[in-house]
Motif scaffolding. Structure first.
Motif, PDB file in Angstrom:
ATOM      1  N   LYS A  32      41.380  20.934 -43.773  1.00 31.90           N
ATOM      2  CA  LYS A  32      42.142  22.033 -44.379  1.00 31.90           C
ATOM      3  C   LYS A  32      43.646  21.745 -44.363  1.00 31.90           C
ATOM      4  N   GLN A  64      47.965  20.255 -51.815  1.00 29.47           N
ATOM      5  CA  GLN A  64      48.146  21.329 -52.804  1.00 29.47           C
ATOM      6  C   GLN A  64      49.448  22.104 -52.583  1.00 29.47           C
ATOM      7  N   PRO A 113      43.000  27.682 -40.611  1.00 32.30           N
ATOM      8  CA  PRO A 113      41.717  28.060 -41.222  1.00 32.30           C
ATOM      9  C   PRO A 113      40.891  29.031 -40.371  1.00 32.30           C
ATOM     10  N   GLN A 140      45.874  21.529 -47.698  1.00 34.58           N
ATOM     11  CA  GLN A 140      47.069  22.375 -47.842  1.00 34.58           C
ATOM     12  C   GLN A 140      48.309  21.527 -48.122  1.00 34.58           C
ATOM     13  N   SER A 161      50.046  24.376 -50.509  1.00 31.92           N
ATOM     14  CA  SER A 161      49.764  25.806 -50.350  1.00 31.92           C
ATOM     15  C   SER A 161      50.129  26.224 -48.921  1.00 31.92           C
ATOM     16  N   ASP A 162      50.222  27.517 -48.705  1.00 33.86           N
ATOM     17  CA  ASP A 162      50.590  28.033 -47.393  1.00 33.86           C
ATOM     18  C   ASP A 162      49.503  29.001 -46.907  1.00 33.86           C
ATOM     19  N   GLU A 163      48.281  28.477 -46.771  1.00 38.03           N
ATOM     20  CA  GLU A 163      47.156  29.328 -46.336  1.00 38.03           C
ATOM     21  C   GLU A 163      47.181  29.578 -44.835  1.00 38.03           C
ATOM     22  N   LYS A 204      42.247  31.491 -38.532  1.00 43.69           N
ATOM     23  CA  LYS A 204      43.178  32.560 -38.154  1.00 43.69           C
ATOM     24  C   LYS A 204      42.461  33.899 -37.947  1.00 43.69           C
TER      25      LYS A 204
END
Length: 199
Positions: free
Chosen positions: A65, A72, A79, A69, A74-76, A81
């Motif tokens: 992950k 890409q 994983p 991230q 992205s700021d997810e 959390k």
């Protein structure tokens, strides 16, 4: 709208009667795999291997992950959390409820053992002695782990078999029960002092 969960007793019954085949299969398979693993390795090794397998999966997923991230942009976030923020504490009410229930069962078992070992009723104590004598032979044939495996298989198979063939099983159990009662009555009639106290 809040979804109500079934009481745990109903969930156990559903599990043993294979109401949800997928869920029961997972529980039965995992339990059987664990017990069979214990026949090959010690419990310390089995727990260590299971922990290592779980850690391998979670660490790999976390790294995967993180890489996704980064690629890409992205700021997810983490994983896991949602799981890290969830409450995993055991409530005091839960502990009190089940410790009180366990204490009641332990006290009941102690009273029954006192009843049997101090020969309050000779017939009950003799039945217990016969059961212990039979268990010496069972113990010579099987170790505790084998008995646990057989018990697990029985718990997950007997309820389903009984549900499908209840009439025939009840008929034969009734015949066996009547035979045992006749034999016990004959033995009690022939041996003085074995007659059960009137209730």
């Amino acid at each position: 709208m809040e979804c109500k969960q079934k009481p745990w007793k109903d969930q156990v019954v559903d599990l043993l009667y294979w109401r949800d085949i997928k869920k029961t299969g997972i529980v039965f398979g995992a339990s059987l795999f664990l017990l069979l693993s214990l026949t090959v390795c010690s419990i310390v090794s089995v727990i260590s291997y299971l922990a290592l397998a779980l850690l391998s999966v979670t660490i790999s997923f976390r790294i995967y992950k993180g890489v996704v991230q980064a690629i890409q942009k992205s700021d997810e976030g983490h994983p896991f959390k949602a799981y890290l923020e969830s409450d995993v504490a055991v409530s005091e009410e839960f502990v009190h409820k089940y410790s009180d229930a366990a204490l009641g069962r332990v006290n009941c078992a102690l009273k029954e053992l006192r009843h049997l070992f101090l020969v309050e009723d000779l017939v009950d104590s003799l039945k217990f002695a016969v059961l212990m004598w039979i268990l010496t032979y069972v113990g010579a044939l099987f170790n505790g782990l084998t008995l646990l495996i057989l018990a697990l298989i029985s718990v997950f198979s007997i309820p389903v078999i009984y549900e499908r063939h209840q009439a025939q099983i009840d008929h034969y159990l009734g015949l066996v029960n009547n035979q045992i009662k006749d034999i016990v009555a004959k033995i009690q009639a022939k041996i003085p002092g074995l007659k059960r106290k009137t209730e």
